[in-house]
Motif scaffolding. Structure first.
Motif, PDB file in Angstrom:
ATOM      1  N   HIS A  54       0.853  -1.190   0.000  1.00  0.00           N
ATOM      2  CA  HIS A  54       0.000   0.000   0.000  1.00  0.00           C
ATOM      3  C   HIS A  54       0.887   1.238   0.000  1.00  0.00           C
ATOM      4  O   HIS A  54       2.001   1.226   0.503  1.00  0.00           O
ATOM      5  N   TRP A  55       0.343   2.312  -0.566  1.00  0.00           N
ATOM      6  CA  TRP A  55       1.153   3.495  -0.830  1.00  0.00           C
ATOM      7  C   TRP A  55       0.920   4.573   0.218  1.00  0.00           C
ATOM      8  O   TRP A  55      -0.222   4.897   0.547  1.00  0.00           O
ATOM      9  N   THR A  56       2.013   5.142   0.705  1.00  0.00           N
ATOM     10  CA  THR A  56       1.958   6.333   1.552  1.00  0.00           C
ATOM     11  C   THR A  56       2.766   7.420   0.857  1.00  0.00           C
ATOM     12  O   THR A  56       3.966   7.247   0.625  1.00  0.00           O
ATOM     13  N   PRO A  57       2.155   8.542   0.473  1.00  0.00           N
ATOM     14  CA  PRO A  57       2.886   9.574  -0.280  1.00  0.00           C
ATOM     15  C   PRO A  57       3.994  10.211   0.558  1.00  0.00           C
ATOM     16  O   PRO A  57       3.862  10.380   1.767  1.00  0.00           O
ATOM     17  N   TRP A  58       5.097  10.552  -0.124  1.00  0.00           N
ATOM     18  CA  TRP A  58       6.188  11.262   0.524  1.00  0.00           C
ATOM     19  C   TRP A  58       5.758  12.702   0.802  1.00  0.00           C
ATOM     20  O   TRP A  58       4.756  13.184   0.275  1.00  0.00           O
ATOM     21  N   THR A 337      15.775  14.605  -7.802  1.00  0.00           N
ATOM     22  CA  THR A 337      16.118  13.369  -7.108  1.00  0.00           C
ATOM     23  C   THR A 337      16.488  13.565  -5.646  1.00  0.00           C
ATOM     24  O   THR A 337      16.202  12.699  -4.807  1.00  0.00           O
ATOM     25  N   ALA A 338      17.116  14.680  -5.318  1.00  0.00           N
ATOM     26  CA  ALA A 338      17.576  14.885  -3.943  1.00  0.00           C
ATOM     27  C   ALA A 338      16.434  14.866  -2.935  1.00  0.00           C
ATOM     28  O   ALA A 338      16.654  14.603  -1.745  1.00  0.00           O
ATOM     29  N   TYR A 339      15.206  15.138  -3.377  1.00  0.00           N
ATOM     30  CA  TYR A 339      14.060  15.127  -2.462  1.00  0.00           C
ATOM     31  C   TYR A 339      13.578  13.711  -2.139  1.00  0.00           C
ATOM     32  O   TYR A 339      12.851  13.514  -1.168  1.00  0.00           O
ATOM     33  N   SER A 340      13.956  12.730  -2.965  1.00  0.00           N
ATOM     34  CA  SER A 340      13.439  11.373  -2.784  1.00  0.00           C
ATOM     35  C   SER A 340      14.089  10.688  -1.590  1.00  0.00           C
ATOM     36  O   SER A 340      15.325  10.597  -1.518  1.00  0.00           O
ATOM     37  N   PRO A 341      13.302  10.166  -0.661  1.00  0.00           N
ATOM     38  CA  PRO A 341      13.886   9.433   0.469  1.00  0.00           C
ATOM     39  C   PRO A 341      14.441   8.072   0.064  1.00  0.00           C
ATOM     40  O   PRO A 341      15.097   7.407   0.864  1.00  0.00           O
ATOM     41  N   MET A 342      14.206   7.670  -1.198  1.00  0.00           N
ATOM     42  CA  MET A 342      14.695   6.381  -1.674  1.00  0.00           C
ATOM     43  C   MET A 342      16.076   6.471  -2.308  1.00  0.00           C
ATOM     44  O   MET A 342      16.653   5.444  -2.683  1.00  0.00           O
TER      45      MET A 342
END
Length: 690
Positions: A54-58, A337-342
């Motif tokens: 299930h998805w939780t938005p960043w 990309t720098a904002y992505s926690p992944m």
């Protein structure tokens, strides 16, 4: 006795279920935002996600989801890198508008193959795994005409999936919501019918709540469709967090080795990377950023408009102090990309160092890919540009609307817009020396006669005083016929041919020269048809802008130098410097062309048309030397030469009207005509007008 006595309870249950199912299409759900619909329903399918769950938005995605479902913001443009979840957000929006809002939709992808791939890898798994979609999509597992690669028919709505190559894919549909994925990979001109985003947006005309969402990783500067939408947006937003030390907000930027903000790292130890605050130079680590991300907010470029959650599950545009303001029509956002926690910041740096090493070897392909897909900005390649501040800093203290001593001839370039005509007056001296003289704006719809009457009066009556005291008028004018008012321009040029008013248009295809040929045109205007109208002159605009750029590089006053008045406004300088000449690699090889990097560049257009005039009039031919001598003699403080007039320029190439030889008087009645004042280019109203 009950009417249902003796009825089988199983039959009653079956009847109730049938009634419930049949009435579902008329049911109204409790209103829910896209974010909370996605939290409750959306699922990351195995075919298109690293992790099936299930998805939780960043944090930054919450604001984007709110924009995508906000009915009062018709247009949303997302300039992005890879790995920020844009396609997942599009899928969630499609499911939300099908199941919750029952709105007709269409998504375009660059090619038919891209569209089919999207259905197989993304859309079909979403329809399979998001359970609530089954209530509105009975054919989700069936081979059925309502479940194909190019359309999905839901209860109460329809979704179309189209490729972007064929013009027919933008016709014969009326939709409420349109989406474009990887917009910059589309053809800039779809089968010569226009830009793809323009064609797609036409399909939303008449919708009660139109929603048009475009997103893409950028590509080449000047050719990039998402960057053009970014430039033309009413407001541009970035996601900003508060610095732990100074508490001022800032976005994440790459920066550079010579900039005092952005990412900083030791190339020998890329794991030790941090983001330096632009306000206090605090070194923000990724772990700190992730802890602060939930408190971040979307802020526009000026820092005076916020897109924020004002109440639980209610988003609005506000001022810095929280006052709610009306929403913009077209909002653009940038996220990378720098904002992505992944993605670890260390990975971002390592990818950059690899690309930079190849760049030093002469291979720019990896750096181009890094700039586009990691940094989320356009690749500029070999770019020639002039900054507005550079031009402003060399401005001189002379007054507008007065002609300096060495200026001998006035030329005007005019540009038509949907609500005005803009006209720039430039002075010329020997050797191509140039001066800013005037810039006027005549407000009005060019489809109406009134604004043309004002412009005509200006050209017939306006006089400028030379430093010697002699009045001078505009010698020739070039007016652009491109856009929506072609016939009106033709009629204007035909009527004022005695004042040397030329209808022009940018040349298409290969530019052979600045003066790139001509054709005779006819027109229909104000109920009148003219089969033998004016000559339409074709302008090699890139070559004309090259000539002007070369003059800007002349550093000392004299032949070729361009003089700017310090009375010109900031907006005037920004428009003059609002284009860059970028190298573009296409199917036909490498080419360079001038492309705008801001919405408005009318000042640059006007000077380009003036450059064309000097070429058309053949001003720099050796045979014009005597003519220039005569012009110079007229402004000398001796005898009574001040009453003389500029000699006409012989134009052997324009055969439709006889012209006078060098040395003849241009007008037996005296000096050339001119006009009344309208609005100065240095005024506040001019620089702030819509």
């Amino acid at each position: 006795m009950s009417l249902l006595q003796g009825v089988d309870p199983l039959q009653l249950t079956a009847v109730a279920n049938s009634l419930r199912k049949g009435m579902a299409a008329w049911g109204a759900q409790e209103p829910k935002t896209l974010e909370w619909w996605a939290r409750d329903n959306f699922y990351l399918s195995a075919e298109s996600s690293y992790v099936e769950q299930h998805w939780t938005p960043w944090s930054f995605q919450r604001g984007l989801l709110a924009l995508m479902s906000h009915d009062d913001v018709p247009c949303v443009s997302v300039k992005k890198s890879a790995r920020v979840g844009y396609t997942k957000m599009l899928l969630a929006a499609i499911g939300y508008n099908a199941e919750h809002r029952r709105r007709n939709q269409c998504i375009w992808r660059p090619t038919d193959d891209d569209a089919s791939s999207f259905v197989k890898a993304d859309l079909d798994p979403m329809l399979r795994d998001v359970e609530c979609m089954r209530s509105v999509f009975p054919a989700y597992l069936a081979r059925h005409k309502d479940n194909t690669l190019d359309q999905k028919k839901f209860i109460g709505s329809l979704l179309r999936i189209k490729g972007g190559k064929a013009a027919k894919n933008y016709r014969d549909m009326s939709i409420d919501c349109g989406y474009m994925d990887e917009l910059s990979a589309f053809d800039n001109d779809v089968e010569k019918e226009g830009a793809p985003d323009t064609l797609a947006f036409k399909r939303l005309e008449g919708a009660t709540f139109p929603k048009f969402v475009c997103g893409s990783t950028p590509k080449q500067k000047g050719e990039c469709l998402i960057d053009k939408r970014w430039v033309s947006a009413d407001e541009r937003f970035t996601y900003q967090v508060s610095c732990p030390q100074c508490h001022q907000r800032h976005a994440l930027t790459w920066g550079g080795k010579d900039e005092a903000h952005g990412f900083k790292f030791d190339p020998e130890n890329p794991a030790d990377v941090f983001h330096m605050c632009p306000h206090c130079t605090y070194p923000l680590r990724q772990s700190e950023f992730l802890a602060l991300a939930d408190q971040g907010e979307w802020v526009n470029e000026r820092g005076d408009l916020y897109w924020r959650e004002v109440e639980s599950d209610r988003w609005a545009f506000t001022t810095a102090d929280g006052q709610i303001v009306p929403p913009p029509y077209h909002v653009a956002v940038h996220v990378w990309t720098a904002y992505s926690p992944m993605v670890a910041w260390t990975t971002v740096v390592r990818e950059f160092l690899d690309a930079y090493a190849k760049l030093l070897e002469g291979d720019n392909t990896k750096m181009k890919a890094w700039v586009n897909t990691t940094q989320g900005v356009v690749w500029e390649g070999e770019v020639e540009r002039t900054e507005a501040e550079e031009l402003k800093n060399r401005a001189e203290p002379f007054s507008l609307r007065h002609i300096p001593r060495d200026c001998l001839l006035l030329l005007a370039g005019a540009d038509t817009q949907d609500n005005r005509i803009e006209l720039g007056v430039w002075g010329l001296g020997r050797g191509g020396q140039m001066w800013t003289i005037d810039h006027r704006v005549f407000f009005g719809n060019p489809a109406q006669q009134e604004v043309w009457d004002e412009t005509e009066e200006f050209l017939r009556t306006q006089e400028y005083t030379h430093a010697c005291g002699r009045p001078q008028r505009i010698f020739a004018t070039a007016i652009d016929s491109g856009g929506h008012h072609t016939d009106a321009v033709y009629a204007f040029a035909h009527k004022l041919k005695a004042l040397r008013v030329h209808a022009i248009k940018g040349a298409s295809g290969t530019e052979r020269s600045i003066d790139n040929g001509n054709t005779r045109v006819g027109y229909k205007w104000n109920g009148r048809s003219e089969k033998h109208g004016p000559i339409l002159w074709h302008v090699g605009t890139n070559l004309a802008k090259d000539r002007f750029q070369a003059r800007l590089e002349v550093v000392a006053p004299g032949p070729g130098y361009v003089h700017f008045s310090n009375q010109c406004s900031d907006e005037w300088f920004k428009q003059l410097a609002g284009e860059a000449r970028a190298t573009v690699r296409g199917r036909g090889g490498t080419a360079t062309r001038w492309t705008p990097d801001r919405k408005r560049v009318e000042v640059k257009d006007c000077v380009t048309y003036a450059i064309w005039l000097e070429e058309r009039l053949d001003l720099w031919s050796p045979r014009r030397a005597k003519w220039w001598d005569q012009l110079e003699a007229q402004v000398q403080p001796e005898d009574d030469l001040f009453t003389a007039v500029p000699p006409a320029v012989s134009d052997s190439r324009e055969t439709t009207h006889p012209t006078r030889s060098v040395g003849e008087v241009a007008d037996s009645r005296g000096t050339l005509p001119t006009s009344r004042e309208e609005e100065a280019l240095g005024s506040d109203r001019w620089s702030s007008r819509l």
